[in-house]
Design an enzyme around this catalytic site. Structure first.
Site, PDB file in Angstrom:
ATOM      1  N   TYR A   1     -40.573  76.333  44.392  1.00 20.05           N
ATOM      2  CA  TYR A   1     -39.889  76.993  45.334  1.00 20.05           C
ATOM      3  C   TYR A   1     -40.389  77.255  46.811  1.00 20.05           C
ATOM      4  O   TYR A   1     -41.499  77.285  46.939  1.00 20.05           O
ATOM      5  CB  TYR A   1     -39.440  78.633  44.723  1.00 20.05           C
ATOM      6  CG  TYR A   1     -38.583  78.560  43.821  1.00 20.05           C
ATOM      7  CD1 TYR A   1     -37.253  78.307  44.006  1.00 20.05           C
ATOM      8  CD2 TYR A   1     -39.124  78.654  42.475  1.00 20.05           C
ATOM      9  CE1 TYR A   1     -36.351  78.428  42.704  1.00 20.05           C
ATOM     10  CE2 TYR A   1     -38.068  78.672  41.337  1.00 20.05           C
ATOM     11  CZ  TYR A   1     -36.961  78.774  41.734  1.00 20.05           C
ATOM     12  OH  TYR A   1     -35.995  78.643  40.445  1.00 20.05           O
TER      13      TYR A   1
ATOM     14  N   LEU B   1     -37.726  70.265  38.105  1.00 18.60           N
ATOM     15  CA  LEU B   1     -36.604  70.325  37.018  1.00 18.60           C
ATOM     16  C   LEU B   1     -35.956  71.638  37.521  1.00 18.60           C
ATOM     17  O   LEU B   1     -34.584  71.495  37.724  1.00 18.60           O
ATOM     18  CB  LEU B   1     -37.261  70.407  35.812  1.00 18.60           C
ATOM     19  CG  LEU B   1     -36.509  70.981  34.454  1.00 18.60           C
ATOM     20  CD1 LEU B   1     -35.211  70.229  34.356  1.00 18.60           C
ATOM     21  CD2 LEU B   1     -37.024  71.486  33.384  1.00 18.60           C
ATOM     22  N   ASP B   2     -36.724  72.809  37.337  1.00 22.38           N
ATOM     23  CA  ASP B   2     -36.117  74.196  37.881  1.00 22.38           C
ATOM     24  C   ASP B   2     -37.171  74.930  38.638  1.00 22.38           C
ATOM     25  O   ASP B   2     -38.153  75.584  37.875  1.00 22.38           O
ATOM     26  CB  ASP B   2     -35.798  74.891  36.472  1.00 22.38           C
ATOM     27  CG  ASP B   2     -35.385  76.284  36.880  1.00 22.38           C
ATOM     28  OD1 ASP B   2     -35.015  76.665  38.191  1.00 22.38           O
ATOM     29  OD2 ASP B   2     -35.314  77.163  35.962  1.00 22.38           O
ATOM     30  N   PRO B   3     -37.187  74.740  40.124  1.00 23.46           N
ATOM     31  CA  PRO B   3     -36.145  74.006  40.908  1.00 23.46           C
ATOM     32  C   PRO B   3     -36.212  72.661  41.018  1.00 23.46           C
ATOM     33  O   PRO B   3     -37.132  71.820  41.231  1.00 23.46           O
ATOM     34  CB  PRO B   3     -36.292  74.671  42.207  1.00 23.46           C
ATOM     35  CG  PRO B   3     -37.828  75.153  42.286  1.00 23.46           C
ATOM     36  CD  PRO B   3     -38.143  75.114  40.796  1.00 23.46           C
TER      37      PRO B   3
ATOM     38  N   ASP C   1     -31.792  71.165  38.694  1.00 27.64           N
ATOM     39  CA  ASP C   1     -30.729  72.405  38.515  1.00 27.64           C
ATOM     40  C   ASP C   1     -29.866  72.473  40.022  1.00 27.64           C
ATOM     41  O   ASP C   1     -28.827  72.757  39.956  1.00 27.64           O
ATOM     42  CB  ASP C   1     -31.488  73.805  38.143  1.00 27.64           C
ATOM     43  CG  ASP C   1     -32.519  74.017  39.056  1.00 27.64           C
ATOM     44  OD1 ASP C   1     -33.072  73.362  39.765  1.00 27.64           O
ATOM     45  OD2 ASP C   1     -32.819  75.437  39.220  1.00 27.64           O
TER      46      ASP C   1
END
Length: 399
Positions: free
Chosen positions: A105, A130-132, A135
């Protein structure tokens, strides 16, 4: 903002932990010079052997000084270090006019360094895993399609949920498989979560206490909110005329996780930093990740929008679908199991990140701060490219 520094073609991949996978191999196939920096040169060489990349990348022993000494303008540094290690690397990149990429992030430190990076002609790519990462791509794509169907100026309400989790492919008693550092998992649970439910903002001081049952693809999971969801309302470009009834980004776990982890939660309620660090070591020892384990990644993002009754004409049937009415629903689901060559988590983190690095190399990303899903158009393009490379997902409505 200065002109973008042309990419030199040299990529420095820093760290070879659980999330380093076939994305590194994709970069080795795409550019002539890749260096893998790890704790020691021997460990780096072992990681290259494990990935089938011996002779295709140069092993290096990582220290910040050693990396900086080899860093040239236009090089790309890929940080797979814990988030706390990114800032020093990014500072070195700005000073040397090298580009930077990570899957983490955007932090306050990144925001502080972004103007200097832009002035130096340096690309800073974040939130590209992936996340973040994926998504965000899913969310931007769904929001763009809903806006086309409903209209930006239409008064409407919506529900957006985005849940992601790495879980064991074969459920175990612990109902979990560590796919990143155990201390990071525990500290994420200690951080309050802010989200929207029932049309109002809610803060969960202990996120696991907001766990709920969730059906995904006909399978029962447990899900809880993670971090601060609210800023992503603006990041996903949801129209101001639409009111969030539900907006939550969260974590997905196997059914039964809440009960299995109750002893861990008791420690989190009472423990200080020293005790939690010790607990992380104990959990790592008690639940090791072995080569025989297989993991599974599940990412489910959905958006439902309903126009207010006053904004719906007599010809507007209310129902789901691909924009045929003033009520719209769409979803994306990524459900992937690891295999003997690579974990699902490594594939889902390293592939989008490597794709972002390739866009730095080809000059298509501008200087300054970038996120993988900066726009709906970029999200469409990246998802097509990832699907072409075998990272497949399902969509409703279908493509």
């Amino acid at each position: 903002m200065s002109d973008r520094v042309p990419a030199s073609g040299t990529v420095h991949w820093v760290g070879a932990g659980l999330s380093t996978g076939s994305g590194l191999a994709a970069l080795c196939a795409h550019t002539d010079r890749v260096r893998l920096w790890h704790r020691t040169a021997t460990r780096a060489a072992e990681a290259l052997h494990r990935l089938g990349l011996t002779g295709r990348a140069e092993p290096r022993a990582y220290t910040l000084d050693a990396l900086t000494a080899e860093l040239a303008p236009g090089d790309v540094v890929v940080s797979m270090l814990p988030a706390s290690g990114h800032t020093a690397l990014l500072s070195a990149c700005v000073a040397r006019r090298a580009h930077f990429a990570c899957s983490s992030y955007v932090s306050d430190e990144f925001l502080e360094l972004a103007p200097a990076a832009a002035d130096a002609g340096t690309v800073v790519l974040t939130e590209a895993g992936l996340d973040p990462g994926i998504d965000h791509l899913f969310a931007h794509r769904l929001v763009a399609r809903a806006r086309e169907a409903i209209g930006d100026d239409t008064a409407a309400s919506y529900r957006l949920t985005s849940y992601c989790g790495g879980v064991p492919a074969v459920p175990d008693a612990f109902r979990y498989r560590f796919s990143w550092a155990p201390l990071g998992v525990l500290n994420a649970l200690r951080a309050p979560a802010r989200y929207v439910e029932g049309g109002r903002e809610i803060v969960a001081a202990r996120p696991w206490e907001a766990t709920r049952a969730l059906m995904v693809g006909g399978e029962s999971f447990e899900a809880y909110p993670n971090r601060d969801s609210v800023p992503f309302i603006a990041q996903y470009a949801l129209p101001p005329s639409w009111r969030p009834q539900t907006f939550v980004r969260g974590t997905l776990r196997l059914d039964g996780w809440l009960r299995a982890w109750e002893p861990v939660f008791e420690e989190l309620r009472a423990g200080d930093d020293t005790r939690i660090a010790a607990l992380a070591r104990e959990l790592a020892a008690a639940h090791p990740t072995t080569d025989a384990d297989r993991d599974r990644v599940v990412l489910a993002v959905s958006l439902e929008v309903h126009a207010d009754a006053a904004g719906v004409g007599p010809g507007d049937a209310i129902g789901g679908g691909a924009g045929t009415s003033r009520s719209w629903y769409g979803s994306h689901l990524l459900d992937l199991e690891g295999d003997e060559t690579e974990s699902a988590m490594a594939r889902c983190v390293s592939r989008p990140l490597a794709l972002g690095v390739r866009h730095i190399l080809d000059g298509s990303l501008p200087p300054g701060l970038n996120r993988a899903a900066g726009t709906a158009a970029r999200s469409e393009a990246w998802l097509r490219e990832l699907a072409d490379e075998g990272l497949e997902f399902t969509s409703w409505p279908g493509e």
